[in-house]
Design a protein around this motif. Structure first.
Motif, PDB file in Angstrom:
ATOM      1  N   ARG A  28       0.863  -1.180   0.000  1.00  0.00           N
ATOM      2  CA  ARG A  28       0.000   0.000   0.000  1.00  0.00           C
ATOM      3  C   ARG A  28       0.898   1.228   0.000  1.00  0.00           C
ATOM      4  O   ARG A  28       2.088   1.136   0.288  1.00  0.00           O
ATOM      5  N   GLU A  29       0.331   2.369  -0.324  1.00  0.00           N
ATOM      6  CA  GLU A  29       1.120   3.592  -0.357  1.00  0.00           C
ATOM      7  C   GLU A  29       1.770   3.843   0.998  1.00  0.00           C
ATOM      8  O   GLU A  29       1.169   3.615   2.045  1.00  0.00           O
ATOM      9  N   TYR A  30       2.994   4.320   0.954  1.00  0.00           N
ATOM     10  CA  TYR A  30       3.759   4.495   2.182  1.00  0.00           C
ATOM     11  C   TYR A  30       3.068   5.451   3.156  1.00  0.00           C
ATOM     12  O   TYR A  30       3.026   5.197   4.350  1.00  0.00           O
ATOM     13  N   HIS A  31       2.484   6.528   2.651  1.00  0.00           N
ATOM     14  CA  HIS A  31       1.861   7.492   3.569  1.00  0.00           C
ATOM     15  C   HIS A  31       0.614   6.929   4.233  1.00  0.00           C
ATOM     16  O   HIS A  31       0.169   7.442   5.247  1.00  0.00           O
ATOM     17  N   VAL A  32       0.078   5.839   3.713  1.00  0.00           N
ATOM     18  CA  VAL A  32      -1.108   5.208   4.298  1.00  0.00           C
ATOM     19  C   VAL A  32      -0.708   4.139   5.307  1.00  0.00           C
ATOM     20  O   VAL A  32      -1.260   4.064   6.406  1.00  0.00           O
ATOM     21  N   ALA A  33       0.248   3.286   4.941  1.00  0.00           N
ATOM     22  CA  ALA A  33       0.539   2.109   5.756  1.00  0.00           C
ATOM     23  C   ALA A  33       2.005   1.955   6.154  1.00  0.00           C
ATOM     24  O   ALA A  33       2.354   0.979   6.807  1.00  0.00           O
ATOM     25  N   GLN A  34       2.879   2.876   5.752  1.00  0.00           N
ATOM     26  CA  GLN A  34       4.305   2.812   6.055  1.00  0.00           C
ATOM     27  C   GLN A  34       4.905   1.463   5.657  1.00  0.00           C
ATOM     28  O   GLN A  34       5.751   0.903   6.355  1.00  0.00           O
ATOM     29  N   SER A  40      15.898  -6.808  -3.696  1.00  0.00           N
ATOM     30  CA  SER A  40      16.467  -8.147  -3.538  1.00  0.00           C
ATOM     31  C   SER A  40      17.293  -8.179  -2.258  1.00  0.00           C
ATOM     32  O   SER A  40      17.649  -7.154  -1.696  1.00  0.00           O
ATOM     33  N   ASP A  41      17.610  -9.398  -1.828  1.00  0.00           N
ATOM     34  CA  ASP A  41      18.443  -9.560  -0.639  1.00  0.00           C
ATOM     35  C   ASP A  41      19.890  -9.158  -0.898  1.00  0.00           C
ATOM     36  O   ASP A  41      20.621  -8.829   0.024  1.00  0.00           O
ATOM     37  N   SER A  42      20.308  -9.182  -2.156  1.00  0.00           N
ATOM     38  CA  SER A  42      21.707  -8.858  -2.443  1.00  0.00           C
ATOM     39  C   SER A  42      21.950  -7.356  -2.536  1.00  0.00           C
ATOM     40  O   SER A  42      23.007  -6.877  -2.151  1.00  0.00           O
ATOM     41  N   ASP A  43      20.978  -6.577  -3.042  1.00  0.00           N
ATOM     42  CA  ASP A  43      21.227  -5.136  -3.148  1.00  0.00           C
ATOM     43  C   ASP A  43      20.693  -4.341  -1.964  1.00  0.00           C
ATOM     44  O   ASP A  43      21.151  -3.241  -1.704  1.00  0.00           O
ATOM     45  N   LEU A  44      19.711  -4.889  -1.259  1.00  0.00           N
ATOM     46  CA  LEU A  44      19.118  -4.236  -0.092  1.00  0.00           C
ATOM     47  C   LEU A  44      18.645  -2.810  -0.383  1.00  0.00           C
ATOM     48  O   LEU A  44      18.654  -1.964   0.503  1.00  0.00           O
ATOM     49  N   LEU A  45      18.236  -2.551  -1.616  1.00  0.00           N
ATOM     50  CA  LEU A  45      17.691  -1.244  -1.970  1.00  0.00           C
ATOM     51  C   LEU A  45      16.202  -1.241  -1.654  1.00  0.00           C
ATOM     52  O   LEU A  45      15.414  -1.957  -2.272  1.00  0.00           O
ATOM     53  N   ASN A  46      15.832  -0.471  -0.659  1.00  0.00           N
ATOM     54  CA  ASN A  46      14.436  -0.391  -0.262  1.00  0.00           C
ATOM     55  C   ASN A  46      13.655   0.507  -1.205  1.00  0.00           C
ATOM     56  O   ASN A  46      14.197   1.449  -1.778  1.00  0.00           O
ATOM     57  N   TYR A  47      12.363   0.223  -1.332  1.00  0.00           N
ATOM     58  CA  TYR A  47      11.477   1.071  -2.112  1.00  0.00           C
ATOM     59  C   TYR A  47      10.102   1.101  -1.462  1.00  0.00           C
ATOM     60  O   TYR A  47       9.730   0.223  -0.698  1.00  0.00           O
ATOM     61  N   ALA A  48       9.378   2.138  -1.759  1.00  0.00           N
ATOM     62  CA  ALA A  48       7.990   2.285  -1.345  1.00  0.00           C
ATOM     63  C   ALA A  48       7.207   2.709  -2.575  1.00  0.00           C
ATOM     64  O   ALA A  48       7.790   3.031  -3.619  1.00  0.00           O
ATOM     65  N   VAL A  49       5.899   2.691  -2.484  1.00  0.00           N
ATOM     66  CA  VAL A  49       5.088   3.076  -3.640  1.00  0.00           C
ATOM     67  C   VAL A  49       4.233   4.288  -3.307  1.00  0.00           C
ATOM     68  O   VAL A  49       3.852   4.519  -2.154  1.00  0.00           O
ATOM     69  N   HIS A  50       3.964   5.048  -4.356  1.00  0.00           N
ATOM     70  CA  HIS A  50       3.017   6.155  -4.267  1.00  0.00           C
ATOM     71  C   HIS A  50       2.276   6.224  -5.590  1.00  0.00           C
ATOM     72  O   HIS A  50       2.866   6.038  -6.649  1.00  0.00           O
ATOM     73  N   VAL A  51       0.971   6.477  -5.520  1.00  0.00           N
ATOM     74  CA  VAL A  51       0.132   6.528  -6.711  1.00  0.00           C
ATOM     75  C   VAL A  51      -0.330   7.961  -6.913  1.00  0.00           C
ATOM     76  O   VAL A  51      -0.798   8.615  -5.978  1.00  0.00           O
ATOM     77  N   GLY A  92      13.229  16.393  19.632  1.00  0.00           N
ATOM     78  CA  GLY A  92      11.859  15.887  19.670  1.00  0.00           C
ATOM     79  C   GLY A  92      10.944  16.463  18.605  1.00  0.00           C
ATOM     80  O   GLY A  92       9.751  16.195  18.609  1.00  0.00           O
ATOM     81  N   ALA A  93      11.474  17.239  17.683  1.00  0.00           N
ATOM     82  CA  ALA A  93      10.645  17.826  16.626  1.00  0.00           C
ATOM     83  C   ALA A  93      10.013  16.724  15.783  1.00  0.00           C
ATOM     84  O   ALA A  93      10.588  15.653  15.613  1.00  0.00           O
ATOM     85  N   GLN A  94       8.814  16.979  15.274  1.00  0.00           N
ATOM     86  CA  GLN A  94       8.193  16.049  14.337  1.00  0.00           C
ATOM     87  C   GLN A  94       8.847  16.240  12.974  1.00  0.00           C
ATOM     88  O   GLN A  94       9.018  17.361  12.508  1.00  0.00           O
ATOM     89  N   VAL A  95       9.210  15.128  12.347  1.00  0.00           N
ATOM     90  CA  VAL A  95       9.867  15.180  11.049  1.00  0.00           C
ATOM     91  C   VAL A  95       8.979  14.483  10.030  1.00  0.00           C
ATOM     92  O   VAL A  95       8.509  13.373  10.267  1.00  0.00           O
ATOM     93  N   VAL A  96       8.727  15.142   8.913  1.00  0.00           N
ATOM     94  CA  VAL A  96       7.971  14.554   7.812  1.00  0.00           C
ATOM     95  C   VAL A  96       8.965  14.255   6.700  1.00  0.00           C
ATOM     96  O   VAL A  96       9.664  15.152   6.230  1.00  0.00           O
ATOM     97  N   SER A  97       9.037  12.992   6.311  1.00  0.00           N
ATOM     98  CA  SER A  97       9.974  12.589   5.273  1.00  0.00           C
ATOM     99  C   SER A  97       9.349  12.768   3.900  1.00  0.00           C
ATOM    100  O   SER A  97       8.307  12.187   3.607  1.00  0.00           O
TER     101      SER A  97
END
Length: 124
Positions: A28-34, A40-51, A92-97
């Motif tokens: 699901r979209e990252y802002h909805v469900a994080q 892959s396990d070899s590159d460990l490049l994370n990704y998220a989706v947005h529509v 303690g500031a809130q951070v929005v990525s």
């Protein structure tokens, strides 16, 4: 499902990247469900989706640098317990990525990226 993107070499298509997502779990979209995954396990490049565009545009979002994380740590770090010298400028500031850099442009920001980031901040 294959995702095709530019490998970051300037947009000429000579370094196109094709990623086979048939074995990937649905996200699901990252802002909805994080939710995020790794290519892959070899590159460990994370990704998220947005529509975007009422479902017509799928964005696979990856990090193209760590500068934002570094700055967020300097700003919002909070150690507590009397360790004020380790705290950030605004502990303690809130951070929005938000991601404004485009890997195809050497992580240079785009107007569209800035507008999308502002919308994300408003939603947060």
């Amino acid at each position: 499902l294959d995702a095709v993107g530019d490998g970051g070499g300037g947009g000429d298509g000579d370094d196109a990247v094709v990623v086979d997502l048939r074995g990937a779990r649905a996200l699901r979209e990252y802002h909805v469900a994080q939710e995020y995954a790794s290519f892959s396990d070899s590159d460990l490049l994370n990704y998220a989706v947005h529509v975007y565009d009422d479902g017509r545009t799928l964005s696979l979002v990856t990090a193209c640098g760590t500068h934002g994380t570094h700055v967020a740590g300097i700003v919002g770090a909070y150690y507590g317990g009397g360790s004020d010298e380790l705290n950030g400028v605004a502990p303690g500031a809130q951070v929005v990525s938000v991601k404004i850099g485009d890997a195809r442009l050497g992580s240079m920001e785009t107007g569209q990226g800035l507008v999308r980031a502002l919308h994300a901040v408003r939603r947060a």
